[in-house]
Structure formats: structure tokens, C-alpha cells
Design a protein around this motif. Structure first.
Motif, short mmCIF file in Angstrom:
data_model
loop_
_atom_site.label_atom_id
_atom_site.label_comp_id
_atom_site.label_asym_id
_atom_site.label_seq_id
_atom_site.Cartn_x
_atom_site.Cartn_y
_atom_site.Cartn_z
N HIS A 112 -9.48 -8.30 -1.00
CA HIS A 112 -10.75 -7.89 -1.59
C HIS A 112 -11.42 -9.01 -2.40
N ARG B 115 -10.21 9.41 -3.12
CA ARG B 115 -10.46 7.98 -2.90
C ARG B 115 -11.83 7.53 -3.38
N SER B 116 -12.76 8.47 -3.65
CA SER B 116 -14.12 8.00 -3.90
C SER B 116 -14.75 8.65 -5.13
N TYR C 4 0.83 -1.20 0.00
CA TYR C 4 0.00 0.00 0.00
C TYR C 4 0.86 1.24 0.00
N ARG D 74 -16.36 2.38 -9.81
CA ARG D 74 -17.80 2.27 -9.64
C ARG D 74 -18.42 2.17 -11.02
N ARG E 58 -2.93 -1.82 -9.47
CA ARG E 58 -2.67 -0.59 -8.72
C ARG E 58 -1.40 0.17 -9.10
N HIS F 135 -7.68 3.70 -7.08
CA HIS F 135 -8.17 3.21 -5.80
C HIS F 135 -9.43 2.35 -5.93
N ARG G 291 -17.62 -2.09 1.72
CA ARG G 291 -19.05 -1.75 1.67
C ARG G 291 -19.86 -2.66 2.60
N ARG H 121 -5.39 7.81 -6.82
CA ARG H 121 -4.93 8.61 -5.68
C ARG H 121 -4.48 10.00 -6.12
N ALA I 138 -15.90 7.76 2.01
CA ALA I 138 -16.84 7.02 1.15
C ALA I 138 -18.00 7.89 0.65
N ILE I 139 -18.43 7.59 -0.56
CA ILE I 139 -19.65 8.21 -1.11
C ILE I 139 -20.52 7.07 -1.64
N TYR J 78 -9.68 14.22 -1.24
CA TYR J 78 -8.98 14.21 0.06
C TYR J 78 -8.26 15.56 0.18
FE1 DHE Z 1 -8.98 2.07 0.38
C1 DHE Z 1 -12.33 1.78 -0.44
C2 DHE Z 1 -9.55 5.17 1.65
C3 DHE Z 1 -5.84 2.06 1.76
C4 DHE Z 1 -8.25 -0.70 -1.41
N1 DHE Z 1 -10.63 3.24 0.60
C5 DHE Z 1 -11.94 2.93 0.21
C6 DHE Z 1 -12.79 4.02 0.59
C7 DHE Z 1 -12.01 4.98 1.16
C8 DHE Z 1 -10.66 4.50 1.17
C9 DHE Z 1 -12.46 6.32 1.70
C10 DHE Z 1 -14.30 4.06 0.36
C11 DHE Z 1 -14.61 4.53 -1.03
C12 DHE Z 1 -16.10 4.57 -1.32
O1 DHE Z 1 -16.81 3.59 -1.01
O2 DHE Z 1 -16.58 5.58 -1.83
N2 DHE Z 1 -7.90 3.38 1.55
C13 DHE Z 1 -8.31 4.61 1.92
C14 DHE Z 1 -7.28 5.28 2.68
O3 DHE Z 1 -7.30 6.47 3.10
C15 DHE Z 1 -6.23 4.27 2.99
C16 DHE Z 1 -6.43 3.79 4.42
C17 DHE Z 1 -4.79 4.77 2.96
C18 DHE Z 1 -4.39 5.43 1.69
O4 DHE Z 1 -3.36 6.11 1.70
O5 DHE Z 1 -5.06 5.30 0.67
C19 DHE Z 1 -6.64 3.16 2.01
N3 DHE Z 1 -7.32 0.88 0.21
C20 DHE Z 1 -6.16 1.05 0.86
C21 DHE Z 1 -5.20 0.03 0.50
O6 DHE Z 1 -4.02 -0.08 0.95
C22 DHE Z 1 -5.88 -0.89 -0.46
C23 DHE Z 1 -6.01 -2.29 0.16
C24 DHE Z 1 -5.15 -1.03 -1.80
C25 DHE Z 1 -4.91 0.29 -2.44
O7 DHE Z 1 -5.63 0.63 -3.37
O8 DHE Z 1 -4.02 1.00 -2.00
C26 DHE Z 1 -7.24 -0.22 -0.59
N4 DHE Z 1 -10.10 0.77 -0.72
C27 DHE Z 1 -9.58 -0.29 -1.41
C28 DHE Z 1 -10.66 -0.94 -2.14
C29 DHE Z 1 -11.84 -0.25 -1.84
C30 DHE Z 1 -11.45 0.84 -0.95
C31 DHE Z 1 -10.50 -2.18 -3.01
C32 DHE Z 1 -13.25 -0.52 -2.38
C33 DHE Z 1 -13.93 -1.60 -1.62
C34 DHE Z 1 -15.30 -1.94 -2.18
O9 DHE Z 1 -15.67 -3.13 -2.21
O10 DHE Z 1 -16.04 -1.02 -2.58
#
Ligand code: DHE
Length: 564
Positions: A502, A245-246, A6, A205, A176, A202, A398, A218, A308-309, A269
């Protein structure tokens, strides 16, 4: 710096120090070496730029760009009043180094031990963190317009699918670190196309119609992918912020109009805002700042990031979760000119992160991860329903909706900070919003990120990619929806070295896809594993030179219909 996990590749656009000049401790551009004078640790411009980039890529997600703290504690030189964590100057270079090297049981990764950051980078970061954070530069609607591109205008796009494939069973898989999205045919498991998207994509949708995928990177880059093209590809791109992120689309059709695929919302963000775009072209239409008053003492927070949105299917509403302020915004998009006055802000808990719908689509459950709570919003009645204590750092993705003969409908979350899968009853009655079951996965420690099920399945699946034990991190766990017990553990085959992350079902609900998230330069250690959800066997291994750092994956039909 090892490019893996990550950890992100260095951002091309967001070396804050380079963009806006640094806070305390900045030296003349000609000076290269850092110095220490008295209490002040001075970094050269080159060091400041490098450290800003490492910080942004590795730390800002959890600690905030302004370092005020969110999922992780603040990282300010002096501890703010009331903070439990000491100031970084108090910790000193040695103290900070120990945290970055070893991580913490509360969820901070051991960046040093994993080899994600080397000794030199850790030392640089430790010194950087003892200086004041650089300010956040603006990113205006004019900046967005300047970066917006329509590659294929709407009128030149196909009016029906240009292939005879079952596109509603396509999967969009995030590669990624390659900054790509693979479109895979869920029926044949063949790769159909690879689309170059943004830096460290990230999530994806689907549009309300399912025809389009939207990706968010990102780097705040949004990509519009048309699955109806002979070779699915990008038809428009835009940029909403430096960091995001969203992304979500408007899904409502009813007495107030047909808004399906009319608008897109992107959560920023950095800067903290949301952007409304035209869903078919990505033209930026509106920017709304989310900075605001924090819960409790009402302190004004500039950094109030959009986590999240989700989109309501019943009302013209987006549920926008503002991380730092702990406010859930119900944004009514039916009249864009009045979008701000038609928004309901609901104070809840900090720091809001990820969540999903209950089975009825009336309630939205979101993790306030630093408070160890789940927040329930009654979206139909635009009010806070309740707040539930669950465990250390809930992280549902989710979430998942399980129907159980004893308890009725349950909504499920796992936890990052402890070994606990929590089942919350959502069926009206005496148990509603009570935790009716807590389950431990085999082995010790947390690290779970996602849970997933499908209404046609008897099982619920959970991953654990952030567990420190390599075997547990590359395993997924199958839970029986009736007994609510783990009945099977799948450890990825020996040849794969990544983390299992995931899960996503196919359209029919009889296969589960899991990514094995390895490193970029060893594709042979990465895979997308397909499990048969009926016989509980490994059915297919999708591999190839192109399968590098796969993380999230999204089935068109399940994503457009919010099936989980
Ligand atoms: Fe995520 C969803 C933020 C690290 C993979 N991630 C989300 C959402 C947020 C978020 C706000 C919800 C989005 C939505 O539903 O609208 N994620 C963050 C971070 O801030 C964090 C902790 C650190 C960062 O610096 O990004 C972070 N996330 C990760 C990872 O390390 C992951 C495993 C791999 C990557 O992409 O870096 C990762 N995040 C995911 C995935 C989802 C997700 C696969 C969607 C899940 C789903 O089923 O909808």
C-alpha cells in the motif's frame, strides 16, 4: 498459529460455533475428541470453536461466512447446482489439505507453506469444512447501542487544533495485528500518538473536514480519532457488526443542505447490513439489511456483504457495493427516514470488492473480482455506464487517475491473479472505457494489491505483496505516467523481511510512503519507508518498537479530498 500476514488473530467475539451452536456434526460439550462415523466427520465443541475462529480469521473474507463462495470458490460439503468447484466432502481431508498447504495460482495463499497455519490447524480446518457451515447470529441496533461509548462529548472537544502541527499532512498508519493506529506527522515523520482501536484494523477514512479519522476493524469496531487534540486520541467508539471492512462519512454540501461530517456509514460483512451513525458521536441511527436477490436467477442471498463504500462530493450519496448480489446501491442519505425508498439499486457483476472515483468525480469504478471485470457507475445519472473485461481478479484499492498526453485521462487497476496493470481511458470520445494499455511488472506472477498516484506527480506506484517470490513481494514499482512503462523497482533493504504493501502520498504530492509488513514479534523487520517522488530515492525509514505489522496508511488531506 503464527500471527502474521493477512492471517488474523483469533476473534474474541466471533467464534460462530460458540455463539450459536454448530450445524451438522456437533457433539456433546463434554466430549473433546473428534470422531468419524461413516461419511460424517464429527468435531468436538472445542474443535468446532477453534476451527470456526480459524475459518473466520483466515478464510471467510474470500469464501464467505456461509461458505457460498465470493472471491474464492464455495466451500460447502456438497457442490451446489451449477458450481464448478467440487464439494468439500468430495475433495476429502487430503484434497482440502493440499489447497490450504500450497495455495493456488488464482490467488489462494499458501497458508501452510507460509507457516501461517500449522499441520494440526490445517487438518482441523479440512475436517471442519466437510461439515455444514454454522448459521450467522443476529446483531441488532440494540446490540450496537449497548456497545457504543462517547469518551469525550462534542462540547468538550477543542474548537481549534491544540497543537501547531500541520495536521492536514498527518498520516494515520494501521498497525494491523497490534489493533492500533499510529498518527504520524508527515512533515517531521515523528510519531505523535498511538491509538488503540479494533482487532485487525482494516482501513481509515478522514472526515469531510479532515479533523477526524474513522477506523474500522475486522471485528466491526469503529473508532473516532480527533487529530485536533494535543495528543490525537479516541473520542468515541462503536460496533456495527461482527465483521466489517468499510467506513465512510457524508461529504455533501449544496442546495440540499450541509451534510459534511453529519453521518457515518459502516458496511457490515457479517451480518450483511450497513449502519448509519452520527458522525460526531457514533450513535447508531439506522440499520439496513443488504441481503437480497442475486443477479441472474434472482436467488435470495442472506450473505450479501458490504464491500467498498465511497462518498460523493457532488450529491448526498454513498455508493455501497454489495459483494455477493453484485448490486451497487446509490444510497441517498438526505432524509434518513426515507433512506431505503431513496436508494437506487443497480445490477452489475459479481463479486464486488474495491474501487474509486474517476478524475471528474462523476464515475465510480469498482472491481467485480471473481468476474475479472471492472464495473463503471455513472453516479450523477444513477445508472450503469459499462462493464469492462480486464484480467484475473482486478484489485484496484481506490485505483489511480493518470493524465497521459496520448490517451487523456486514464484510471488504473492492478490484478491479484495475474501480472497486469490495466489503464482504462475515461476521457469522453472513441476510447472512453477502453483498455488502452496493459503493462507487465518485472518478474512473473501477480499479487498486486494497490496502485497510487498524485496529480502533482509524474509517476504511478504499484505494489505486489501477494506474489510468491519474496523479493518481488517486498518491492514496489514506479511507472512513468507518460511512457506508461516501469522505470524503477525498489526492493526494501535487506534488514526488512516483510511484504511491501500500500502506497500513500503526502499532502504536497512529493513523497510516497510504503509499509513493510513484517511479523509482530520482530519489529526490527517492519518499517514505513518514505520515498522521494522527484529524485526517486529512499528518503527516510520510519522504524521503532511500535512499528509492527503496518499495512494501510492514509494522509488526511488526500483522504478527505479523494486524491489518488
Ligand atoms: Fe482489504 C480495502 C476487503 C484483505 C488491506 N479491503 C478494502 C476494501 C474491502 C476490503 C471491501 C474496500 C474498502 C472501501 O474502500 O470502502 N480485504 C478485504 C477482504 O475481504 C480481504 C480480501 C480478505 C479479508 O479477510 O479481509 C482483504 N486487505 C486485505 C489484506 O490482507 C490487507 C493487505 C491487509 C489487511 O488489513 O489485512 C488489506 N484493504 C486493505 C487496505 C485497504 C483495503 C490498506 C484500503 C486501500 C485504500 O487505499 O483505500
Amino acid at each position: 498459529m503464527k500471527k502474521t500476514g493477512y492471517m488474523l488473530k483469533a476473534s474474541m467475539v466471533f467464534a460462530l460455533a460458540a455463539l450459536v451452536g454448530c450445524g451438522g456434526g456437533k457433539k456433546d460439550a463434554t466430549e473433546e475428541e473428534s470422531t468419524q462415523t461413516g461419511d460424517e466427520i464429527v468435531l468436538s465443541d472445542a474443535e468446532m470453536e477453534k476451527a470456526s475462529s480459524i475459518y473466520f480469521n483466515t478464510c471467510a473474507g474470500c469464501h464467505g461466512t456461509l461458505r457460498l463462495g465470493a472471491t474464492g470458490p464455495h466451500l460447502l460439503p456438497e457442490a451446489p447446482e451449477g458450481a464448478t468447484a467440487p464439494g468439500t466432502r468430495q475433495l476429502g481431508t487430503a484434497g482440502i489439505t493440499a489447497f490450504i498447504m500450497n495455495g493456488t495460482p488464482g490467488g489462494m495463499p499458501d497458508w501452510g507453506k507460509q507457516g501461517v497455519l500449522n499441520d494440526e490447524e490445517i487438518n482441523l480446518l479440512a475436517r471442519f469444512l466437510q461439515n455444514d457451515p454454522p448459521p450467522i447470529p443476529p446483531f441488532t441496533i440494540d446490540d450496537m447501542r449497548a456497545r457504543w461509548k462517547v469518551l469525550i462529548p462534542v462540547e468538550d472537544r477543542p474548537t481549534k487544533p491544540q497543537h501547531d502541527k500541520n495536521w492536514q499532512n498527518f498520516f494515520g498508519v494501521i498497525l494491523r495485528d497490534a489493533g492500533q493506529v499510529a498518527i504520524i506527522d508527515g512533515d517531521t515523520k515523528e510519531k505523535i500518538s498511538i491509538v488503540k482501536t479494533g482487532f485487525a484494523v482494516h482501513i481509515l477514512r478522514s472526515s469531510a473536514s479532515g479533523r477526524y479519522f474513522y477506523s474500522i476493524g475486522r471485528d466491526g469496531k469503529v473508532t473516532l480519532i480527533d487529530t485536533w487534540m494535543e495528543t490525537p486520541g479516541m473520542v468515541a467508539e462503536g460496533k456495527a457488526s461482527f465483521d466489517a471492512r468499510s467506513v465512510e462519512v457524508s461529504k455533501y454540501k449544496g442546495p440540499l443542505g450541509d451534510f459534511r461530517d453529519k453521518y457515518l456509514i459502516v458496511g457490515g460483512y457479517t451480518p450483511s447490513h450497513y449502519v448509519v451513525m452520527d458522525a460526531l458521536t457514533l450513535e447508531p441511527l439506522k440499520v439496513v439489511n443488504t441481503s437480497g436477490k442475486m443477479l441472474g436467477d434472482g436467488e435470495f442471498l442472506e450473505e450479501a456483504r458490504v464491500a467498498a463504500i465511497v462518498s460523493s462530493h457532488k450529491d448526498p450519496l454513498w455508493i455501497v457495493n454489495v459483494k455477493e448480489t453484485g448490486m451497487v446501491w446509490l444510497v441517498d442519505y438526505s432524509d434518513l427516514d426515507k433512506i431505503e425508498e431513496n436508494t437506487t439499486q443497480i445490477p452489475t457483476a459479481q463479486f464486488l470488492h474495491d474501487g474509486g472515483w474517476d478524475v471528474t468525480g462523476q464515475y465510480f469504478l469498482v472491481a467485480a473480482n471473481a468476474s475479472n471485470k471492472m464495473v463503471v457507475i455513472d453516479v450523477t445519472n444513477k445508472k450503469l455506464e459499462t462493464i469492462i473485461e480486464t484480467g484475473i481478479k482486478p484489485h484496484p484499492g481506490r485505483g489511480a487517475n493518470v493524465n497521459n498526453s496520448q490517451y487523456g485521462n486514464l484510471w488504473v487497476t492492478g490484478h491479484l491473479g495475474e501480472n497486469k496493470i490495466t489503464f482504462i481511458c475515461t476521457t469522453p470520445g472513441e476510447n472512453q472505457w477502453k483498455v488502452v494499455k496493459e503493462l507487465e511488472l518485472p518478474g512473473s506472477g501477480g499479487g498486486n494489491l494497490f496502485v497510487k498516484t498524485h496529480p502533482k506527480s509524474k509517476y504511478l506506484w504499484a505494489d505486489r505483496p501477494l506474489n510468491n517470490d519474496e523479493a518481488l513481494a517486498k518491492s514496489v514499482f514506479v511507472i512513468d505516467k507518460e511512457s506508461l512503462e516501469v522505470i524503477k523497482t525498489f526492493e526494501a533493504p535487506e534488514k526488512y523481511k516483510g511484504r511491501a504493501v500500500h502506497m500513500e502520498y503526502n499532502k504536497a504530492g512529493d513523497e510516497v510512503w510504503v509499509c513493510i509488513w513484517g511479523v509482530m514479534d520482530k519489529p526490527e523487520e517492519n518499517a514505513i519507508l518514505v520515498y522521494d517522488d522527484k529524485s526517486l530515492t529512499l528518503k527516510e525509514e520510519i522504524t521503532g518498537d511500535w512499528v509492527v505489522t503496518p499495512t494501510g496508511k492514509f494522509n488526511v488531506y488526500n483522504t478527505m479530498n479523494d486524491i489518488y
